[in-house]
Design an enzyme around this catalytic site. Structure first.
Site, mmCIF file in Angstrom:
data_model
loop_
_atom_site.group_PDB
_atom_site.id
_atom_site.type_symbol
_atom_site.label_atom_id
_atom_site.label_comp_id
_atom_site.label_asym_id
_atom_site.label_seq_id
_atom_site.Cartn_x
_atom_site.Cartn_y
_atom_site.Cartn_z
ATOM 1 N N ASP A 74 -1.368 -26.991 -25.374
ATOM 2 C CA ASP A 74 -2.467 -26.019 -25.478
ATOM 3 C C ASP A 74 -3.000 -25.684 -24.096
ATOM 4 O OD1 ASP A 74 -4.736 -24.547 -26.087
ATOM 5 O OD2 ASP A 74 -5.434 -25.928 -27.633
ATOM 6 N N HIS A 90 -2.270 -23.283 -28.574
ATOM 7 C CA HIS A 90 -3.603 -23.229 -29.167
ATOM 8 C C HIS A 90 -3.572 -22.936 -30.664
ATOM 9 C CE1 HIS A 90 -7.865 -23.339 -28.784
ATOM 10 N NE2 HIS A 90 -8.046 -22.087 -29.129
ATOM 11 N N SER A 143 -11.011 -24.180 -32.631
ATOM 12 C CA SER A 143 -11.357 -23.684 -31.307
ATOM 13 C C SER A 143 -12.877 -23.600 -31.166
ATOM 14 C CB SER A 143 -10.666 -22.346 -31.040
ATOM 15 O OG SER A 143 -10.731 -22.002 -29.678
ATOM 16 N N GLN A 144 -13.458 -22.415 -30.905
ATOM 17 C CA GLN A 144 -14.914 -22.319 -30.879
ATOM 18 C C GLN A 144 -15.499 -22.774 -32.209
ATOM 19 O OE1 GLN A 144 -17.584 -18.834 -29.327
ATOM 20 N NE2 GLN A 144 -17.181 -18.450 -31.490
ATOM 21 N N TYR A 201 -13.395 -17.938 -30.828
ATOM 22 C CA TYR A 201 -13.998 -17.119 -29.780
ATOM 23 C C TYR A 201 -13.576 -15.658 -29.907
ATOM 24 C CZ TYR A 201 -15.816 -16.277 -25.026
ATOM 25 O OH TYR A 201 -16.529 -15.841 -23.930
#
Length: 320
Positions: free
Chosen positions: A271, A300, A185-186, A91
């Site tokens: 996370d 994360h 992640s994204q 992101y």
């Protein structure tokens, strides 16, 4: 500090996601429209000071035929068709510089590093606009067009991810029968979507994937990007049903229910950005062979370079 479910409840968690009845038709028509509006990818050699990796600037047709940028890298001096790794970005980031992200090409793969439309001004530079105006939004892209699945930002971004696999197969020097999709992640959310929507993907790597079990995630973390949805709903108080319906079309759990390729997930139990139960829910739903790498004391960042190394090893086995 653990912020989510305790073991063993965590490992037993499954999502309560109720998919919309037209989920499959929605994505089939979205991708059909993109393919109808797209031509062959445009490829231009980029001269760099690198001696072991060659780089090309790629533009391919994404959602609605919109141009999406990417870097294509491969080992220098290798003429054989290579398996290709299509990688997606976290992101706020963009594709960065042509000399960035050399791991996969250095490991002997063709590597398509896909820009994220409308992002790339957070921690790395992007070059792909998102030309769709979609009304009010909380800062960031998480709520852009969120009250209708047809206008939602992640419809466009996840369509780009699936169509990037088409583009990768059409690149020179690629073995179209050996394709992996990877991201964190994204980027992990995009890998899950591409792994489910694209045809015959050979391996999926989704490290701490965002956008899974979303209805749960927005109630147990206030970290962004999930926190952007809560910010939006605080102001747009009467939109929660529409918003949750839209999010059900892009939830990684729904894509996991359709994924059959060998898949590697990573989850970090501390996370605060992507709650671990949401990753577990996607892993539980994945229909193909799968593994889950657990990082008990990480946030994360998860396994960082260890995840990278193990991902290379996983893809090598899956695409052998």
């Amino acid at each position: 500090m653990y912020l989510d479910l305790a073991e063993p409840q965590l490992w037993a968690h499954t999502s309560a996601l109720v998919e919309p009845d037209d989920f499959d038709d929605f994505w089939a028509s979205t991708l059909a429209e993109g393919r109808a509006a797209s031509g062959a990818p445009q490829v231009r050699r980029v001269h760099t000071p690198l001696t072991t990796v060659d780089v090309w600037d790629v533009t391919f047709g994404g959602f609605g035929g919109d141009p999406v940028r990417a870097w294509y890298r491969r080992p220098a001096g290798v003429d054989a068709d290579l398996p290709v790794v299509v990688q997606f970005i976290g992101y706020g980031g963009g594709r960065g510089e042509p000399t960035d992200n050399l791991l996969w090409a250095s490991a002997g793969y063709a590597h398509l590093y896909v820009d994220s439309r409308g992002q790339g001004s957070g921690w790395s530079r992007g070059d792909t606009p998102d030309p769709w105006g979609t009304g009010p939004q909380s800062p960031g892209v998480m709520t852009r067009g969120i009250e209708d699945p047809s206008t939602y930002y992640y419809r466009r971004l996840l369509a780009d991810a699936a169509l990037a696999v088409d583009a990768a197969r059409a690149l020179p020097g690629v073995d179209p029968d050996r394709v992996a999709v990877v991201g964190g992640s994204q980027g992990g959310a995009m890998a899950l979507a591409a792994g489910a929507l694209a045809t015959d993907v050979g391996a999926v790597v989704a490290h701490v994937p965002f956008l899974c079990d979303v209805a749960r995630a927005i109630t147990i973390t206030d970290a962004k990007p999930f926190g952007e949805v809560v910010e939006y709903l605080r102001v747009h108080r009467d939109t929660d049903e529409r918003v949750l319906r839209t999010l059900s079309y892009v939830d990684g759990v729904a894509f996991s229910r359709r994924g059959t390729a060998p898949a590697r997930f990573a989850v970090a139990l501390m996370d605060p950005v992507v709650p671990p139960s949401t990753v577990v829910a996607a892993h539980q739903a994945w229909q193909g062979p799968k593994e889950l790498r657990v990082w008990r004391y990480n946030g994360h960042e998860a396994g960082g370079p260890v995840d990278d190394r193990e991902a290379v090893e996983f893809v090598a086995t899956a695409l052998a």
